[in-house]
Design an enzyme around this catalytic site. Structure first.
Site, PDB file in Angstrom:
ATOM      1  N   GLN B 193       0.835  -1.199   0.000  1.00 36.27           N
ATOM      2  CA  GLN B 193       0.000   0.000   0.000  1.00 36.27           C
ATOM      3  C   GLN B 193       0.872   1.252   0.000  1.00 36.27           C
ATOM      4  O   GLN B 193       0.361   2.349  -0.115  1.00 36.27           O
ATOM      5  CB  GLN B 193      -0.894   0.017   1.252  1.00 36.27           C
ATOM      6  CG  GLN B 193      -1.970  -1.054   1.276  1.00 36.27           C
ATOM      7  CD  GLN B 193      -2.698  -1.086   2.613  1.00 36.27           C
ATOM      8  OE1 GLN B 193      -2.627  -2.069   3.324  1.00 36.27           O
ATOM      9  NE2 GLN B 193      -3.389  -0.021   2.976  1.00 36.27           N
ATOM     10  N   PHE B 224      -6.022  -3.811   3.483  1.00 38.95           N
ATOM     11  CA  PHE B 224      -6.732  -3.549   4.745  1.00 38.95           C
ATOM     12  C   PHE B 224      -5.826  -2.947   5.814  1.00 38.95           C
ATOM     13  O   PHE B 224      -6.147  -3.017   7.004  1.00 38.95           O
ATOM     14  CB  PHE B 224      -7.411  -4.825   5.272  1.00 38.95           C
ATOM     15  CG  PHE B 224      -8.129  -5.618   4.212  1.00 38.95           C
ATOM     16  CD1 PHE B 224      -9.165  -5.041   3.491  1.00 38.95           C
ATOM     17  CD2 PHE B 224      -7.753  -6.909   3.900  1.00 38.95           C
ATOM     18  CE1 PHE B 224      -9.816  -5.750   2.485  1.00 38.95           C
ATOM     19  CE2 PHE B 224      -8.392  -7.618   2.895  1.00 38.95           C
ATOM     20  CZ  PHE B 224      -9.428  -7.035   2.191  1.00 38.95           C
ATOM     21  N   GLU B 228       0.274  -1.659   4.605  1.00 36.98           N
ATOM     22  CA  GLU B 228       0.608  -0.229   4.634  1.00 36.98           C
ATOM     23  C   GLU B 228       2.072  -0.082   4.977  1.00 36.98           C
ATOM     24  O   GLU B 228       2.828   0.592   4.301  1.00 36.98           O
ATOM     25  CB  GLU B 228      -0.261   0.505   5.659  1.00 36.98           C
ATOM     26  CG  GLU B 228       0.130   1.984   5.765  1.00 36.98           C
ATOM     27  CD  GLU B 228      -0.822   2.799   6.613  1.00 36.98           C
ATOM     28  OE1 GLU B 228      -1.913   2.300   6.948  1.00 36.98           O
ATOM     29  OE2 GLU B 228      -0.471   3.949   6.934  1.00 36.98           O
ATOM     30  N   ARG B 306      -4.932   7.973  16.832  1.00 35.65           N
ATOM     31  CA  ARG B 306      -6.303   7.922  16.307  1.00 35.65           C
ATOM     32  C   ARG B 306      -7.261   7.336  17.357  1.00 35.65           C
ATOM     33  O   ARG B 306      -8.428   7.713  17.404  1.00 35.65           O
ATOM     34  CB  ARG B 306      -6.395   7.169  14.980  1.00 35.65           C
ATOM     35  CG  ARG B 306      -7.728   7.388  14.269  1.00 35.65           C
ATOM     36  CD  ARG B 306      -7.779   6.814  12.871  1.00 35.65           C
ATOM     37  NE  ARG B 306      -7.303   7.718  11.833  1.00 35.65           N
ATOM     38  CZ  ARG B 306      -8.044   8.630  11.197  1.00 35.65           C
ATOM     39  NH1 ARG B 306      -9.316   8.774  11.499  1.00 35.65           N
ATOM     40  NH2 ARG B 306      -7.526   9.395  10.266  1.00 35.65           N
ATOM     41  N   ARG B 338      -7.604  -1.301   8.864  1.00 29.83           N
ATOM     42  CA  ARG B 338      -8.851  -0.556   8.626  1.00 29.83           C
ATOM     43  C   ARG B 338      -9.468  -0.030   9.925  1.00 29.83           C
ATOM     44  O   ARG B 338      -9.948  -0.797  10.753  1.00 29.83           O
ATOM     45  CB  ARG B 338      -9.830  -1.508   7.949  1.00 29.83           C
ATOM     46  CG  ARG B 338     -10.872  -0.838   7.090  1.00 29.83           C
ATOM     47  CD  ARG B 338     -11.660  -1.919   6.384  1.00 29.83           C
ATOM     48  NE  ARG B 338     -12.438  -1.366   5.285  1.00 29.83           N
ATOM     49  CZ  ARG B 338     -13.022  -2.115   4.344  1.00 29.83           C
ATOM     50  NH1 ARG B 338     -12.910  -3.422   4.373  1.00 29.83           N
ATOM     51  NH2 ARG B 338     -13.711  -1.547   3.383  1.00 29.83           N
ATOM     52  N   PHE B 340      -7.669   1.813  12.108  1.00 33.26           N
ATOM     53  CA  PHE B 340      -6.423   2.398  12.590  1.00 33.26           C
ATOM     54  C   PHE B 340      -6.510   2.921  14.020  1.00 33.26           C
ATOM     55  O   PHE B 340      -6.211   4.068  14.312  1.00 33.26           O
ATOM     56  CB  PHE B 340      -6.045   3.544  11.630  1.00 33.26           C
ATOM     57  CG  PHE B 340      -4.580   3.868  11.553  1.00 33.26           C
ATOM     58  CD1 PHE B 340      -3.702   3.038  10.884  1.00 33.26           C
ATOM     59  CD2 PHE B 340      -4.070   5.031  12.128  1.00 33.26           C
ATOM     60  CE1 PHE B 340      -2.351   3.361  10.786  1.00 33.26           C
ATOM     61  CE2 PHE B 340      -2.719   5.365  12.039  1.00 33.26           C
ATOM     62  CZ  PHE B 340      -1.864   4.525  11.349  1.00 33.26           C
ATOM     63  N   THR B 447      -3.778  11.771  10.342  1.00 32.53           N
ATOM     64  CA  THR B 447      -3.645  12.661  11.495  1.00 32.53           C
ATOM     65  C   THR B 447      -2.256  13.277  11.550  1.00 32.53           C
ATOM     66  O   THR B 447      -2.065  14.298  12.181  1.00 32.53           O
ATOM     67  CB  THR B 447      -3.978  11.926  12.804  1.00 32.53           C
ATOM     68  OG1 THR B 447      -3.080  10.832  12.951  1.00 32.53           O
ATOM     69  CG2 THR B 447      -5.407  11.421  12.796  1.00 32.53           C
ATOM     70  N   ALA B 516      -5.926   5.569   5.390  1.00 29.81           N
ATOM     71  CA  ALA B 516      -6.682   6.626   6.057  1.00 29.81           C
ATOM     72  C   ALA B 516      -7.954   7.014   5.302  1.00 29.81           C
ATOM     73  O   ALA B 516      -8.451   8.126   5.456  1.00 29.81           O
ATOM     74  CB  ALA B 516      -5.802   7.860   6.299  1.00 29.81           C
ATOM     75  N   GLU B 720     -12.788   3.166   5.678  1.00 33.98           N
ATOM     76  CA  GLU B 720     -12.727   2.659   7.042  1.00 33.98           C
ATOM     77  C   GLU B 720     -14.010   2.770   7.860  1.00 33.98           C
ATOM     78  O   GLU B 720     -14.341   1.853   8.616  1.00 33.98           O
ATOM     79  CB  GLU B 720     -11.592   3.373   7.798  1.00 33.98           C
ATOM     80  CG  GLU B 720     -10.208   2.989   7.329  1.00 33.98           C
ATOM     81  CD  GLU B 720      -9.159   3.977   7.799  1.00 33.98           C
ATOM     82  OE1 GLU B 720      -9.161   5.128   7.315  1.00 33.98           O
ATOM     83  OE2 GLU B 720      -8.344   3.621   8.661  1.00 33.98           O
TER      84      GLU B 720
END
Lengths: 475, 789
Positions: B193, B224, B228, B306, B338, B340, B447, B516, B720
């Protein structure tokens, strides 16, 4: 001399000397570089590698979906292997179009396998196409993207576009299946039968459906001599004998067993139990004999056959011997069977008049999961007194457990709440569950209680109510 | 007819290529990884001789063979590629085998052994916290004065949530192929990702500048969040193998390796205290999150952040204190999944509200409703609520899905559902129903503000075909479909003319991960800008060609060039040709950065989100109280999509997210042994939703608010937020359980497996059974299991 496996792959005839123990999936992806068939888990749990296997039945070929990750190349001999590439036509097939239209594919990795299974549904003669049958076809597939609704919805498109014109000929007529399928019966007929097993091969690892041995030993088997039992289909039949018992060949698959009219007569609700056992693809491979010999303490069919007090027919060359299944298991994976013996048949006694059967299974996920505890019961009563009972429980001992003491407690007792509760006390003494990935020992003890209650309340609602078993504990 | 997922047709034909489906170059080698056999220990000796001697093995590499820096930590530099002196989790990569076939490579791995002095193993985050073993600094968000507010509360509930992790189960396991190029350059095909993360980490490991590493990503068989950051490792290992052998090297994890070696959604242990007045208005909420981060930071600090942002979900609470710490344990580094960190935080506030409801006797949904956040309210992190539609979503859900039975005339109200279920439960003994309402407000943006940037590169060729490259990765979420429709719409041409290109670090530099929920927002806006640059140039030349007054009168509709809305002699193709002959640039690069987002980490206040995605779900279940098994009967959702680019794609995202949320709360059970070994390390033991698990009855009502959309053409993020609708199933099951055992106080422990349900319902019976069998000596358990939190 290397063994030659002679079969058809899509529209091609193939003769290969690939080691017979090699997985069909690896053969396709590595040797043939046909990459439409995907590897998701290599243990039959995801369905991404689903292919069709066509087998000759007199003058036609019958196709069923199987997971290619659990099937040895050696077994392809004389058969037709169909991958997604072999279903493709210049335009999308109805199954492919329905998935596209419903948005039933996202990352695409599970999709080819799903196309194969849904196509297989349409290839069955007189298939019912509705929401239930589409779910049945999807039962062995995991999709992590869609949440399945869009995939389930494909049934509307399939019902509309195909209606009741299912089956190979009808699909080909409608240009929904490549025409080469028509040539297959003739092509397969021409493939010579495999050589009979000789003495040397008996030392090889015997493989029936392969659905467990390939999960356990998938990396070793390609380099090991294997004895592919399915090449010799004489052990694959069901027949009624002398109004006395049902003779079932050890290589009979779960799917064949549960669809057979004679079996339905004895176990009328077998389809309900099947729902809880494996998936369509796995049931097309898994054999009753394999389930019994594998001796998993939690085998589903094993539990059913054990409660029915089946008789096992073992053969060593010309010598034949019969062992009651209730005496077959001696400990964890220990059997009353010599290494030279092969289980050829299972004789299932027909039910005495009035006898009832029930099967219970609790697993984390209802479908395609291994039980925490499973149980089967065969019971007969007269004037609310138990005259005969066979109770088997799985997941509570090192071996599939025939609950001998519990059964003898029950015989002669009147069916009441307190009889059942006392029987459960005996059962608790008879089991020895351990904590493992399927649940804690305490949970399995609780399930033993609950499933015995489930058997009795389900079979005898006229005598028992579930609420009477609830002790007034503060939870 | 609506455009379909543009890759759908090739997917169904099995023609879509994933990394290892591409034709194999001659001499390509295959890699496999030797991982640590223990969860914590000091490496004494590593025995590689037998593996090296195996025929077909080309190289066995260790940390010593890394030409650059042995460091892959994305935020905090605390993670090696290959272990050096110590190992910190079971199966932590220690050595890399490169061989002629995957089978030989794995055989060689089995010939490797490690002498190790074992060190104590920690798997419980609170234990790690108490020992001071944390990653980064603990964080606290605060609003109002919590400590003073308790005295005003008439009901106070306290408790602990014990939240399980989650395995991604992308159907395509981690994989990469690396090709050595001229000089020291390297091309990596990766299922990632985050192509840029793979690029910069490979450069660092190989000790070469980033411009010598090209990462190319065609598509992922699911990500998912699991790819990442954690796809990087495998991409870089393939590159390391290629560097040493000077041959192409491919690594494809099998399922068992993937589940055991990669991180998961973080388990959390969270303590909460919540207080309300007698009307159910929540006055104070104090929560402490102990995140089980695993052995290295990975993305844990950002995930914890988060969690803090979403700790009050869609509610306004005047006095709040949210504490969180990343706790280091001997598990594989946990990672993005997903949501996060949002799902865990929302589970805790929903549990707190449930606890409050059970204690006060008020219906749960009544407390939820009374405390929904309103326009102008502040989130604890200082962002003011704007364009808030959570209340509208609530009312829509009641009107659409909670009508009273005919003739009762109460109108839409969740009370109707509760009444219906109470009636059912009163007349059924062993079968109980339950329901729960699950509101979700999920903030959109990375974020870490700097990550909210993206680029696109668009080429128009002289035949009128268009090539679009962005930094976004297609992983099934439909980015390719979205980008193609944005480009086609912006240029006024047919989507068939537009090709969505692979994501390639040579075409797009420094891209943020596809994560995100912001991939379409960021990359779609960049693509739209690039298309507009070209479009502006085309309009200029059209103005000249048509002798029009000014360029604003020129439009392109269905590939026809219009002047003042009237057809002209020009169409798309001739216009492009004209532009080319006039030496007008037909390529453009554009850069987008989300405006108005900022956050001050010193004050823990700011405006971190462009907007919030809002929705409500109603989950209904039926529980078999004899067996402890259950069915999810229905899920009804009201969800705000803005103006969707493609409704099929968006619906797929909502339903897929929901399925993962439902699975996380119920079936998906990560079990570990005492020494940190994963016991549910296969799909035979780790169960995810299947076709029968998911309810047939899933209904969605869409809202279309565009005022606050930053997305292209009024679209909104969708990846998400829907996952969190799945949380409702936990509370619906609890509702049903309490209908069977009204006096019971069940734990807030997830997942709520059939085992936990049954053991909860029959705790007394279990005590009885054990007491009666106490005389019998207990057999030694084959595997002692515990669930790691």
């Amino acid at each position: 001399m290397p063994i030659t496996t002679h079969f058809c792959l899509n529209d091609q005839e193939i003769q290969t000397t690939t080691s017979p123990g090699t997985l069909v999936l690896d053969y396709l992806r590595h040797a043939k570089r046909m990459t439409g068939t995907k590897e998701g888990c290599k243990e039959g749990d995801c369905g991404a590698c689903t292919v069709l296997i066509g087998e000759l039945a007199i003058d036609r070929v019958c196709y069923n979906p199987v997971t290619s990750c659990l099937m040895p190349v050696g077994e392809l001999h004389g058969k037709h292997l169909v991958t997604v590439e072999g279903l493709n036509m210049p335009v999308l097939t109805p199954v492919q179009q329905a998935i596209v239209d419903e948005g039933g594919t996202q990352c695409g990795f599970c999709t080819p396998g799903i196309v194969v299974s849904l196509t297989s549904l349409l290839m069955q003669e007189n298939a019912r196409i509705d929401s239930d049958s589409v779910k049945y076809a999807l039962s062995g597939h995991l999709c992590r993207c869609t949440g399945y609704r869009s995939l389930k919805q494909t049934w509307h498109h399939l019902a509309k576009n195909i209606g009741n014109r299912t089956g190979i000929d009808a699909l080909i007529e409608q240009s929904m299946l490549p025409a080469y399928f028509l040539e297959m019966p003739e092509k397969l007929h021409k493939i010579p039968k495999p050589l009979e097993t000789n003495g040397a091969i008996s030392k090889a690892t015997a493989i029936a459906g392969g659905t467990d041995i390939y999960v356990q030993k998938g990396e070793e088997l390609p380099d090991t001599p294997v004895n592919v039992l399915n090449l010799y289909p004489e052990m694959r039949h069901i027949s009624k004998r002398d109004n006395d018992f049902l003779q079932v060949g050890a290589l009979t698959t779960f799917e064949e067993f549960t669809q057979h009219p004679e079996v339905l007569k004895i176990i009328p609700r077998i389809q309900d139990y099947t729902f809880l056992i494996a998936s369509w693809q796995i049931r097309n491979r898994a054999t009753l004999g394999g389930n019994i010999i594998n001796a998993s303490p939690i085998g589903d069919m094993t539990m059913l056959l054990l409660a029915m007090e089946s008789l096992l027919v073992l053969k060593d060359g010309k010598k034949t011997r019969k062992v009651p299944m209730t005496a077959f298991y001696k400990g964890y994976k220990q059997l009353d069977k010599s290494s030279n013996e092969i289980l050829t048949h299972i004789n299932i006694p027909l039910l005495e008049f009035g006898a009832k059967i029930n099967f219970e299974k609790v697993s984390k996920r209802k479908c395609l999961d291994i039980a925490s505890v499973n149980s089967a019961i065969k019971i007969r009563e007269k004037n609310s007194v138990i005259t005969k009972i066979g109770l088997a429980m799985g997941g509570v001992a090192p071996e599939p457990l025939f609950m001998r003491k519990t059964c003898s407690y029950f015989v002669g007792k009147k069916i009441t709440t307190s009889t059942v509760l006392r029987g459960i006390d005996v059962a608790q003494q008879e089991i020895s569950p351990i904590s493992d990935i399927r649940g804690s020992a305490d949970y399995k003890r609780l399930l033993t209680r609950q499933l015995v209650i489930a058997h009795f309340t389900k079979l005898f609602p006229e005598y028992l109510r579930i609420q009477d078993f609830l002790t007034n504990h503060k939870a | 007819m609506m455009m379909k997922h543009i890759e759908a047709a090739v997917h169904t034909r099995g023609e879509s290529e994933y990394v290892d489906d591409m034709p194999r170059p001659a001499n390509m080698l295959h890699a496999a990884v030797f991982g640590s056999p223990v969860a914590h220990g000091e490496i004494l000796a590593l025995h590689l001789e037998k593996a090296r001697a195996l025929e077909g093995v080309a190289a066995v590499l260790t940390a010593q063979d890394i030409p650059g820096e042995n460091q892959i930590g994305p935020i905090i530099q605390d993670e090696t590629l290959l272990a050096e002196d110590e190992v910190h989790f079971i199966d932590q990569p220690v050595a890399l085998v490169v061989a002629k076939s995957p089978e030989i490579a794995r055989k060689a791995v089995r010939l490797i052994s490690l002498d190790v002095a074992e060190l104590p193993v920690i798997t419980n985050p609170k234990e790690a916290f108490q020992q001071g073993d944390i990653i980064g600094a603990p964080r606290t968000f605060a609003l109002g004065e919590v400590d003073k507010a308790w005295e005003k509360c008439e009901v106070i509930a306290e408790g602990t949530c014990d939240i399980g992790g989650q395995e991604h189960v992308y159907l395509e396991t981690q994989r990469a192929r690396s090709m050595p190029l001229e000089g020291r350059a390297m091309r990596i095909y990766s299922s990632t990702q985050s192509p840029y993360a793979a690029q910069k980490t490979a450069a660092r490991i190989l000790g070469i500048p980033q411009h010598l590493v090209e990462v190319d990503v065609k598509r992922l068989g699911g990500g998912f969040g699991g790819k990442e950051d954690q796809a990087t490792l495998w991409a870089v290992l393939a590159a390391l193998g290629a560097r040493h052998t000077k041959m192409p090297v491919e690594i494809v994890l099998n399922r068992a390796e993937d589940i055991k070696m990669t991180g998961k959604r973080h388990p959390y242990l969270s303590d909460f205290k919540i207080g309300a007045n007698r009307d159910g208005q929540i006055l104070a909420y104090d929560v402490k999150h102990y995140q089980n981060s695993g052995s290295a930071a990975d993305l844990s600090t950002a995930i914890l952040e988060r969690s803090l942002f979403h700790s009050t979900n869609s509610y306004f609470i005047p006095n709040v204190r949210i504490f969180g710490a990343c706790c280091r344990t001997n598990l594989p580094p946990n990672t993005a999944f997903r949501g996060f960190g949002g799902p865990q935080a929302m589970f805790v506030i929903e549990s707190a509200i449930t606890s409050l409801a059970e204690k006060s006797g008020m219906p749960r949904e009544e407390i939820q409703r009374k405390n929904l956040i309103a326009e102008g309210d502040l989130f604890p992190y200082g962002q003011k609520v704007q364009h808030n539609i959570i209340r509208e979503a609530w009312q829509t859900a009641e009107a659409k899905y909670a009508q009273s039975p005919p003739g009762r005339g109460r109108g839409g109200s969740f009370e109707n559902i509760r009444q219906r279920i109470d009636n059912f439960n009163a007349t059924h003994f062993e079968t109980k129903k339950g329901f729960a309402v699950m509101p979700v407000m999920f903030g959109i943006s990375f974020t870490a503000t700097f990550l909210n940037q993206a680029s696109a590169l668009v080429h128009v060729y002289t035949d009128g075909s268009v090539s679009v490259s962005t930094g976004g990765v297609e992983m099934g979420q439909g980015l390719s479909t979205n980008i193609v429709s944005i480009a086609a719409k912006t240029l006024g041409i047919r989507p068939e003319r537009v090709k969505f290109e692979t994501t390639n670090t040579k075409r797009i530099a420094n891209m943020s991960a596809s994560a995100a929920s912001a991939t379409t927002l960021l990359n779609g806006n960049a693509a739209m800008m690039a298309c507009n640059h070209i479009f502006d140039r085309l309009k200029k030349i059209a103005t000249k060609e048509l002798a029009a007054e000014n360029a604003t009168k020129i439009t392109i509709v269905d590939e026809k060039v219009l002047h003042d809305g009237q057809p002209t002699a020009l169409d798309w193709q001739s216009l492009v040709q004209t532009a080319y002959l006039n030496r007008i640039a037909l390529s453009a690069h554009a850069f987008y950065a989300t405006p108005n987002v900022h956050f001050d980490k010193l004050k823990e206040k700011g405006h971190p989100f462009a907007y919030h995605v809002c929705g409500i779900a109603i989950v209904e279940v039926t529980l078999d109280c004899l067996r402890g098994t259950y069915d999810i009967d229905s899920v009804k959702i009201v969800h705000d999509l803005g103006r969707p680019l493609n409704k099929i794609v968006d619906r797929g995202q909502v339903e897929g997210g929901l399925a993962q949320g439902l699975g996380w709360m119920t079936l998906e059970d990560l079990r570990y042994g005492e020494n940190g070994q994963l016991l549910s390390g296969a799909l035979a033991t780790y169960k995810v939703p299947d076709v029968y698990f998911m309810p047939d009855d899933i209904d969605i009502t869409w809202l279309h608010h565009t005022d606050d959309s930053y997305g292209p053409y009024g679209s909104k993020a969708v990846g998400e937020p829907p996952l969190m609708y799945g949380l409702g199933v936990f509370f619906a099951l609890r509702h049903a359980m309490r209908a069977f055992r009204p006096d019971a106080d069940f734990a807030f422990t997830s997942p709520l497996t059939p085992e936990r349900v049954l053991m909860g319902l029959y705790a007394g019976e279990v005590r009885d059974i054990l007491a009666r069998n106490a005389s019998k000596p207990k057999k030694k358990d084959r595997v002692k299991t515990l669930t790691i939190k």
